[in-house]
Structures are given as C-alpha cells and as structure tokens.
Design a protein around this motif. Structure first.
Motif, PDB file in Angstrom:
ATOM      1  N   ILE A  91       0.716  -1.234  -0.035  1.00  0.00           N
ATOM      2  CA  ILE A  91      -0.081   0.060   0.016  1.00  0.00           C
ATOM      3  C   ILE A  91       0.887   1.288   0.030  1.00  0.00           C
ATOM      4  CG2 ILE A  91      -1.663   1.222   1.481  1.00  0.00           C
ATOM      5  CD1 ILE A  91      -2.913  -1.276   2.528  1.00  0.00           C
ATOM      6  N   LYS A 132      -1.284   5.443  -5.883  1.00  0.00           N
ATOM      7  CA  LYS A 132      -2.733   5.266  -5.846  1.00  0.00           C
ATOM      8  C   LYS A 132      -3.122   3.930  -4.891  1.00  0.00           C
ATOM      9  CE  LYS A 132      -3.740   7.995  -9.637  1.00  0.00           C
ATOM     10  NZ  LYS A 132      -4.472   8.016 -10.935  1.00  0.00           N
ATOM     11  N   SER A 190      -5.739   2.681  -3.523  1.00  0.00           N
ATOM     12  CA  SER A 190      -6.771   1.970  -3.892  1.00  0.00           C
ATOM     13  C   SER A 190      -6.714   1.098  -5.155  1.00  0.00           C
ATOM     14  CB  SER A 190      -8.050   2.937  -4.050  1.00  0.00           C
ATOM     15  OG  SER A 190      -7.681   4.054  -5.370  1.00  0.00           O
ATOM     16  N   LYS A 191      -5.916   1.191  -5.814  1.00  0.00           N
ATOM     17  CA  LYS A 191      -5.669   0.456  -7.204  1.00  0.00           C
ATOM     18  C   LYS A 191      -5.247  -1.077  -6.681  1.00  0.00           C
ATOM     19  CE  LYS A 191      -6.730   3.201 -10.473  1.00  0.00           C
ATOM     20  NZ  LYS A 191      -7.664   2.916 -11.403  1.00  0.00           N
ATOM     21  N   TYR A 192      -4.419  -0.846  -5.702  1.00  0.00           N
ATOM     22  CA  TYR A 192      -4.054  -2.388  -5.197  1.00  0.00           C
ATOM     23  C   TYR A 192      -5.146  -2.889  -4.231  1.00  0.00           C
ATOM     24  CZ  TYR A 192      -1.904  -5.799  -1.900  1.00  0.00           C
ATOM     25  OH  TYR A 192      -1.449  -6.633  -1.204  1.00  0.00           O
ATOM     26  N   ILE A 193      -5.608  -2.117  -3.360  1.00  0.00           N
ATOM     27  CA  ILE A 193      -6.481  -2.607  -2.008  1.00  0.00           C
ATOM     28  C   ILE A 193      -7.570  -3.340  -2.797  1.00  0.00           C
ATOM     29  CG2 ILE A 193      -7.887  -1.848  -0.483  1.00  0.00           C
ATOM     30  CD1 ILE A 193      -6.000   0.383   0.351  1.00  0.00           C
ATOM     31  N   PHE A 194      -8.299  -2.562  -3.790  1.00  0.00           N
ATOM     32  CA  PHE A 194      -9.518  -3.236  -4.582  1.00  0.00           C
ATOM     33  C   PHE A 194      -9.401  -4.184  -5.702  1.00  0.00           C
ATOM     34  CE2 PHE A 194     -10.915   0.871  -2.403  1.00  0.00           C
ATOM     35  CZ  PHE A 194     -11.797   0.068  -1.357  1.00  0.00           C
ATOM     36  N   SER A 195      -7.974  -4.251  -5.984  1.00  0.00           N
ATOM     37  CA  SER A 195      -7.637  -5.517  -7.113  1.00  0.00           C
ATOM     38  C   SER A 195      -7.762  -6.695  -6.524  1.00  0.00           C
ATOM     39  CB  SER A 195      -6.150  -5.076  -7.512  1.00  0.00           C
ATOM     40  OG  SER A 195      -5.202  -5.674  -6.575  1.00  0.00           O
ATOM     41  N   CYS A 200      -0.575   3.323 -11.015  1.00  0.00           N
ATOM     42  CA  CYS A 200      -1.914   2.633 -10.909  1.00  0.00           C
ATOM     43  C   CYS A 200      -1.733   1.048 -10.930  1.00  0.00           C
ATOM     44  CB  CYS A 200      -2.618   2.897 -12.099  1.00  0.00           C
ATOM     45  SG  CYS A 200      -1.598   2.436 -13.782  1.00  0.00           S
TER      46      CYS A 200
END
Length: 274
Positions: free
Chosen positions: A79, A84, A86-91, A253
């Motif tokens: 993280i 960004k 969120s790109k990893y968290i929600f992947s 990203c």
C-alpha cells in the motif's frame, strides 16, 4: 528538496522490490514470499489433523502468528509503495492478500465456545493464500488471455452440451420410466450430465436394453466432448508464441503487461521509472 527526493527514491526502490521480479531484490523478495506462502499452507493443513494439532498446537499457533505478521507487513508495504493505494487494495490480489491475513486477527476477537463453528470458517479463509501463488507464474497471464479469447466458443459449446443432455434425459425418461429411477425429466437430465461427463455415480442406472445402449453411446460421446474445450484453449495458446515475462508494474496505477522498452504506462500515461 533533497529530503523529498530521498523519500521518492526510497518509495521507488520499495516498489521495484515488491511489485517487480526483474531485479535481484525483487527476485529475492518473491522467493521469500513464495516460501512463506507454502509454509503457511502446510500449517493450515497440519492444523486440520487432530493428532498433530493436539500435540503441537502451541508451536503451530506461534508459527501462524509469525506468518500472519509477515503477510501484514507485506500488505502494508504494498500500500505504501504505490501512489494510488486504492488500485491495489481493490484489485484481485489486494483482496486475496487481505482475506488471507485477517482470519488470525479475527480469531482473537471472536473468543468463546459459541463461536467455534464460525471461527473454523474464518480459519479456512487462510487457504486463499494459495491464490497468491498465481503472481509467481509468468505463464498465468498468457493462459488467462487464451481462456478469455476462447470464452465465446466455449460458451457455445457448453450450451450445445446442455441441449444434448436435455434431449437425452427426456428420451431416457420416456424409455426407462420411474421403475428404473427416472422419475422426472430433471432427474433424467441429471443422469445424462453425470453419464456424459463419465463420472457415473451409479445412483440411477438404465434397466432396459435400449436404455443401456443409449447410455453406452453417451459414455463414448463423453470422452470425445471432454477433449473439445482443451483443444479450443490450446489453439489460442499456439497463436501467441511469444511469452510475455515482463514484470514491470506502474508505480502510479499498478497496471502490468508493459513492453520491455516501455517508458510510460499505457493505462495512465505516467512514467514507469523516474
């Protein structure tokens, strides 16, 4: 200005180690992570054996906490190292990483004999760690692309198989009847699917010569049908002879799949490396 540049270089270096495998540091990180995942899966399996769990419960618990802390640190570093988060968290991998880490912490919160059943279900989430292995297989993206390209043809094929099963199931319902276990068309279609896939549970079996002849034909047809999806996917794999082993990941990203000589991300347009 110097401090900001140092911080930027630190994050960039961390990103290369964690998200990419083209550098010595990245390869070492992947090897350590791979060993940790395999070790954690072995712990989960050993805990399910009552005799081993009763004898080495404390040792397995300590080992599981060590693994959980390591994966927690890895999750946090992933993280931190991306611009960004969120790109990893929600992947896909981000969700899998979270699901494979939180069960041990949840086991501390849900304490008591009444929650043991729920606790077992939460502990099973640790099996998701095996999905983390997918990031170590360079050919996985190649295979996924081949399956995606074959999806339309496979869907048509499966629809055709379903039609065959409905027709054959209805035919067997008329021929065999309730006295041989074919009490309804849905149950007869179930038998046709089981027979066509060569599983053969044996809970329903035809009793008439004509029914047995049709069943034999379905079994032989099943062997031919099973090979078709494999051929469809294989043809797509053969079309793409060049295997992309580039592990370059965008620090903005987290998009992967760049060309070897790429300077900018094809998704967001930012520079891949400063």
């Amino acid at each position: 200005m110097s401090t900001q540049k140092t911080k930027k270089n630190w994050k960039q270096k961390l990103h290369e180690i964690i998200y990419e495998a083209d550098t010595p540091g990245g390869k070492l990180f992947d090897v350590i992570l791979l060993i940790a995942i395999l070790f954690s899966i072995a712990i989960v399996m050993l805990e399910s054996v009552n005799t081993i769990n009763e004898k080495y419960n404390n040792l397995l618990n300590i080992a599981e906490w060590i693994i959980t802390i390591l994966f927690t640190i890895e999750y946090i570093l992933r993280i931190i190292s991306i611009k960004k988060p969120s790109k990893y968290i929600f992947s896909f991998y981000g969700i899998i990483d979270l699901l494979s880490t939180i069960p041990k912490y949840l086991s501390v919160i849900f304490i008591g004999t009444n929650t043991l059943v729920a606790l077992r279900a939460l502990r099973l989430l640790r099996v998701f760690r095996i999905l983390k292995l997918a990031r170590f297989i360079g050919e996985s993206n190649h295979l996924a692309q081949a399956i995606k390209a074959s999806l339309a043809r496979i869907s048509v094929f499966l629809f055709f198989v379903l039609i065959i099963c409905i027709i054959l199931g209805s035919l067997m319902y008329l021929i065999e009847g309730a006295e041989n276990g074919f009490t309804s068309i849905p149950r007869s279609v179930y038998w046709a699917i089981v027979t066509l896939t060569t599983v053969g549970y044996g809970d329903i079996a035809p009793g008439t010569p004509l029914g047995q002849f049709i069943a034999s034909a379905i079994m032989i047809l099943g062997y031919a049908i099973i090979a078709i999806p494999t051929g469809i996917v294989s043809s797509e794999i053969v079309k793409k002879t060049e295997l992309d082993l580039n592990t370059q990941s965008c620090p903005h990203c987290a998009t992967e799949g760049h060309d070897d000589d790429a300077i900018y991300c094809y998704h967001c347009g930012n520079k891949l490396h400063e």
